[in-house]
Design an enzyme around this catalytic site. Structure first.
Site, PDB file in Angstrom:
ATOM      1  N   GLU A   1       0.826  -1.201   0.000  1.00 34.08           N
ATOM      2  CA  GLU A   1       0.000   0.000   0.000  1.00 34.08           C
ATOM      3  C   GLU A   1       0.862   1.252   0.000  1.00 34.08           C
ATOM      4  O   GLU A   1       1.930   1.287   0.618  1.00 34.08           O
ATOM      5  CB  GLU A   1      -0.926   0.018   1.223  1.00 34.08           C
ATOM      6  CG  GLU A   1      -1.926  -1.112   1.232  1.00 34.08           C
ATOM      7  CD  GLU A   1      -2.904  -1.013   2.397  1.00 34.08           C
ATOM      8  OE1 GLU A   1      -3.876  -1.787   2.397  1.00 34.08           O
ATOM      9  OE2 GLU A   1      -2.703  -0.179   3.294  1.00 34.08           O
TER      10      GLU A   1
ATOM     11  N   CYS B   1      -2.234   7.288   9.448  1.00 32.76           N
ATOM     12  CA  CYS B   1      -1.055   6.750  10.123  1.00 32.76           C
ATOM     13  C   CYS B   1      -1.430   5.556  10.997  1.00 32.76           C
ATOM     14  O   CYS B   1      -2.341   5.628  11.815  1.00 32.76           O
ATOM     15  CB  CYS B   1      -0.414   7.840  10.970  1.00 32.76           C
ATOM     16  SG  CYS B   1       1.107   7.348  11.773  1.00 32.76           S
TER      17      CYS B   1
END
Length: 344
Positions: free
Chosen positions: A92, A333
């Protein structure tokens, strides 16, 4: 079919072509095709002789890096990309569009071995390191898909860059080369959990890039609860290594601090952190933890985050609160993990 020409620096390419009785300038041609024109196979390199292209096709592997899926986070111009590598490995990357330019967060490993408690990337463990080209191609494919230049890069996706040291360093050399994308090193940030020997090793190379340290705790006791790496390196050891990086490179270190309710978010924690960091060439990036359903971590109330921020400011520390981006497509995050694989 096992020579990875795609990951070679210009100097390595020069040695390669000379060793195969080709002129040195051929290396610059190949380098430009791969890293400026984003060629995906040797047939596109039309200024090379037919015989040399045939040789490259026979002896050199072709590393596929293709966009598998793309998700848009509505409202904040964040895009998560799933990219398919060889042997059906999925990684990703995240594109973030800002007023000052386009930033890409790249993965340096498929999976992660660090096992941080608040992060999804390590749930399946480490599959393998990525080659330099597999890191580079994340930027190339996203720039091609976007149709706009990428101006900033963060090595902060899945994986620990300093556990893939050589390829991460090679990535920086190639992505910043004037015959490639020529992205300024001051626009590249490497994020690490704190592998102390490798921080010193990186500093000695004087790479010219920014260093971000995933700290997330003001002391060893809390950090050991959150990050297994803390059992190997103490906070004091990490801070000394980061001081060395700042002194050697002249670049301030960013300390990432994921605030988790009831664990590391009190005023006492802020004072402890402030006392540790005061006087250092650094910046603190407060990240209210991105909540993950299967992990029992809750973000603090906004008032608590603001109080933590204000306390650090009293120590004359440069500090910011990161705005949450991309969480509705699991691109924030700590949220990167291949949903594509988990659905199989």
């Amino acid at each position: 079919m096992d020579i990875d020409i795609w990951s070679m620096t210009l100097r390595e390419l020069e040695n390669f072509v000379i060793s195969h009785n080709e002129k040195k300038y051929r290396a610059k041609q190949i380098f430009g095709w791969i890293h400026s024109k984003f060629a995906r196979d040797f047939s596109q390199m039309t200024n090379l002789s037919g015989d040399f292209r045939a040789f490259l096709e026979k002896e050199c592997s072709v590393l596929p890096v293709e966009i598998e899926e793309k998700y848009e986070s509505l409202g904040d111009e964040v895009y998560k990309y799933l990219l398919r590598l060889q042997k059906d490995t999925i990684i990703e990357s995240v594109l973030m569009k800002y007023s000052f330019g386009n930033s890409v967060c790249v993965s340096t490993q498929a999976g992660c071995a660090m096992g941080c408690a608040f992060c999804r990337s390590g749930e399946g463990g480490l599959l393998r390191n990525l080659s330099a080209y597999e890191i580079l191609a994340q930027v190339y494919r996203i720039q091609q898909d976007l149709g706009e230049r990428i101006s900033n890069i963060v090595l902060m996706g899945s994986g620990e860059p300093l556990h893939n040291f050589d390829n991460a360093v090679k990535f920086v050399e190639i992505i910043s080369h004037e015959d490639g994308l020529n992205i300024g090193k001051r626009h590249i940030t490497l994020s690490t959990c704190g592998i102390v020997p490798e921080i010193y090793r990186l500093a000695d190379l004087k790479p010219g890039i920014n260093l971000a340290l995933s700290l997330h705790a003001p002391n060893d006791e809390i950090r050991k609860r959150l990050m297994p790496v803390a059992k190997s390196y103490s906070v004091d050891e990490i801070l000394l290594a980061c001081d060395y990086y700042a002194k050697t490179t002249g670049r301030r270190v960013t300390y990432e601090y994921a605030m988790i309710k009831g664990i590391n978010d009190s005023k006492n924690h802020a004072y402890e952190l402030g006392n540790r960091l005061k006087g250092r060439l650094c910046h603190v990036n407060i990240i209210p933890v991105n909540e993950i359903p299967e992990k029992n971590f809750i973000r603090p109330e906004r008032k608590v985050v603001q109080e933590f921020y204000s306390t650090l400011c009293k120590f004359k520390i440069d500090v910011t609160i990161r705005r949450e981006l991309g969480s509705n497509v699991a691109a924030a995050c700590g949220q990167l993990k291949s949903e594509f694989i988990s659905k199989k």
